[in-house]
Design a protein around this motif. Structure first.
Motif, PDB file in Angstrom:
ATOM      1  N   LYS A 152      14.695  -1.126  -1.619  1.00  8.49           N
ATOM      2  CA  LYS A 152      13.705  -0.080  -1.881  1.00  8.49           C
ATOM      3  C   LYS A 152      12.417  -0.773  -2.336  1.00  8.49           C
ATOM      4  O   LYS A 152      12.386  -1.403  -3.398  1.00  8.49           O
ATOM      5  N   ILE A 153      11.389  -0.655  -1.536  1.00  8.96           N
ATOM      6  CA  ILE A 153      10.119  -1.339  -1.808  1.00  8.96           C
ATOM      7  C   ILE A 153       9.084  -0.315  -2.259  1.00  8.96           C
ATOM      8  O   ILE A 153       8.897   0.710  -1.590  1.00  8.96           O
ATOM      9  N   PRO A 154       8.406  -0.552  -3.383  1.00 12.26           N
ATOM     10  CA  PRO A 154       7.370   0.389  -3.835  1.00 12.26           C
ATOM     11  C   PRO A 154       6.235   0.489  -2.818  1.00 12.26           C
ATOM     12  O   PRO A 154       5.980  -0.437  -2.042  1.00 12.26           O
ATOM     13  N   SER A 155       5.568   1.633  -2.830  1.00 15.05           N
ATOM     14  CA  SER A 155       4.378   1.790  -1.992  1.00 15.05           C
ATOM     15  C   SER A 155       3.140   1.438  -2.817  1.00 15.05           C
ATOM     16  O   SER A 155       3.119   1.617  -4.039  1.00 15.05           O
ATOM     17  N   PHE A 156       2.106   0.929  -2.133  1.00 16.59           N
ATOM     18  CA  PHE A 156       0.907   0.468  -2.826  1.00 16.59           C
ATOM     19  C   PHE A 156      -0.340   1.042  -2.166  1.00 16.59           C
ATOM     20  O   PHE A 156      -0.326   1.411  -0.990  1.00 16.59           O
ATOM     21  N   PRO A 157      -1.456   1.114  -2.925  1.00 18.46           N
ATOM     22  CA  PRO A 157      -2.726   1.535  -2.313  1.00 18.46           C
ATOM     23  C   PRO A 157      -3.131   0.565  -1.206  1.00 18.46           C
ATOM     24  O   PRO A 157      -2.686  -0.588  -1.161  1.00 18.46           O
TER      25      PRO A 157
END
Length: 503
Positions: A152-157
């Protein structure tokens, strides 16, 4: 019959269903699941080994510690598989890449497990080749679990993701593939940031601290978004931990599905005791561990972490390393990358050489990559959590079972008992209720979870696991149980082997 996955749940299912000569597809070259592919060099069992033991295959007594390492657990699982001749059914390096439904779309989830014809076709890729081989089955058991395989990879701007970072970014899934020498080389002398504060993050921070001993060593920074309670061991003010949650008498203070009016009133009357026990445990943890000193005291009650299976054992000497400055903590709800490290919402920056994401796994995505429509869309219908009757059968997906997806106090025991139940089902020892009845039962279980913890989406039954096991055993006709003595009948911890089938 086909079984997908040869982790703990997979080999338990293969053993209980061995008389059906199942084919077990395992994507890797070994059994063990997360113990084989997602463990660090320092990973140990969270619970006592007696709570992680098959009922018909005890741990060997010779020199085995109470909390075995992942290598000792793998050895135990291999011994189990060899003893019960499970390995002959396993096809290693065989990855299931697609499943097709070929049966009647009108078939309900309570239809016969063996309709006399194949209803599922399973596509298998062997040894990473381009060739796909199809197999037909009347019944499929999915045992791929919720952890491992898909991080599970965080989302980034935009333009603030890992691509702009000049250091190294990896997930704990990648880190677990390193041997001890490579792991030490990665961490030693580096500014390491660990994102996450659950068990994988805690263990990784500890390995980082050990690799950076001495004056040349760098500190490991843990980015903490959500705090959870941790325990140093299984004793609370001199009392064994199981007394608070894992006895028949203790579970009277917790709500359970379909408990009836009297039980509901009793649970309501005992709610102050439930809160008191949680406070009692919290008082010990705050006395024993410097949680307040480091700003690590959670805002929610301890019982909510227990009810969601998120209680973790703190690594030994963890806070000693924090005291030496080898582990530091940064609480942040929002963060992103800059070329030199991590930036936070308060505009502060943290220099880093290595960032390791201890952000968990996407078990739902793992299922959705192989299940076809419309069943893929039904995985979380209607509550956002996969409804599994007896923790095993999705009422709307015919001729398929899921083992190892609902968590409990002891996942090995739960997987074994559910595999026994599944064996009884496919052998026609009992019938499933109607689809409507199963959906109603699972919906009630999920509502109980929602009222027990804000982290209910982890799908954990720890606060009513004894009741859950009782219902399974009742289905199997095990309506009586034996106890070692009267004291354990009233106060003692529960285990599957307490049950004895009536003659």
């Amino acid at each position: 019959m086909g079984i997908i996955g040869a982790g703990v749940s997979g080999i338990a299912a293969a053993k209980q269903l061995s008389h059906h000569n199942p084919i077990v597809f395992e994507a890797s070259d070994s059994i063990g699941g997360v113990w084989s592919h997602c463990s660090y060099n320092s990973t140990k069992l969270q619970s006592h080994r007696r709570d992680y033991e098959f009922t018909d295959f005890p741990w060997p007594q010779r020199d085995n510690p109470d909390f075995p390492t992942h290598l000792e657990i793998l050895s135990y699982l291999h011994s189990y598989a060899q003893h019960f001749d499970v390995l002959k059914n396993i096809r290693f390096n065989s990855k299931v890449v697609e499943i097709r439904f070929t049966g009647n779309r009108e078939v309900s989830g309570c239809a016969s497990p063996f309709p006399g014809q194949h209803v599922w076709e399973v596509a298998v890729q062997t040894n990473h080749s381009d060739t796909i081989q199809w197999y037909g089955f009347e019944f499929v058991v999915v045992c791929v679990g919720k952890y491992g395989d898909i991080p599970k990879i965080p989302s980034f701007p935009q333009k603030k993701g890992p691509e702009i970072f000049e250091g190294k970014v990896m997930h704990t899934l990648d880190y677990s593939k390193l041997d001890q020498e490579a792991a030490t080389e990665l961490l030693k002398g580096k500014k390491v940031v660990v994102v996450g504060f659950k068990k994988s993050g805690l263990d990784l921070a500890m390995e980082c601290a050990q690799a950076n001993q001495g004056p040349e060593g760098q500190a490991c920074t843990m980015i903490v978004r959500t705090l959870h309670w941790t325990v140093p061991h299984y004793w609370i003010w001199g009392l064994p931990f199981f007394l608070f949650f894992s006895t028949r008498s203790s579970q009277f203070i917790h709500e359970r599905p379909d408990q009836g009016l009297l039980r509901t009133l009793l649970c309501l009357m005992l709610s102050p005791l439930r809160r008191g026990i949680s406070k009692f445990i919290e008082s010990y943890l705050l006395w024993k561990l410097p949680l307040e000193k480091y700003g690590l005291k959670p805002e929610h009650p301890f019982v909510e972490d227990y009810a969601s299976c998120q209680m973790a054992i703190m690594p030994e000497n963890f806070f000693s390393e924090a005291e030496k400055g080898k582990i530091v903590f940064k609480k942040a709800s929002m963060w992103w990358f800059w070329n030199g490290g991590i930036e936070f919402e308060d505009n502060t920056r943290l220099n880093a050489d290595v960032v390791v994401l201890a952000t968990g796994f996407d078990g739902k995505k793992k299922l959705k990559t192989i299940l076809p429509e419309p069943f893929c869309s039904l995985l979380e219908y209607p509550s956002g959590i996969m409804p599994l009757y007896r923790g095993t059968i999705h009422p709307l997906i015919p001729n398929m079972a899921f083992v190892g997806f609902v968590e409990s106090v002891s996942n090995l025991h739960s997987s074994e008992l559910r595999s026994m139940w599944l064996s009884g089902l496919v052998d026609d020892k009992f019938k499933l209720p109607s689809v409507e009845s199963m959906l109603s039962q699972t919906a009630e279980e999920i509502e109980v979870m929602k009222r027990s913890t804000r982290f209910y989406k982890r799908h954990c039954i720890s606060t009513y696991s004894i009741n859950h096991s009782d219902e399974i055993c009742k289905d199997l006709g095990w309506s009586s149980w034996r106890k070692k003595n009267w004291l354990s009948e009233v106060f003692g911890p529960y285990s599957i082997e307490d049950y004895a089938k009536e003659d």
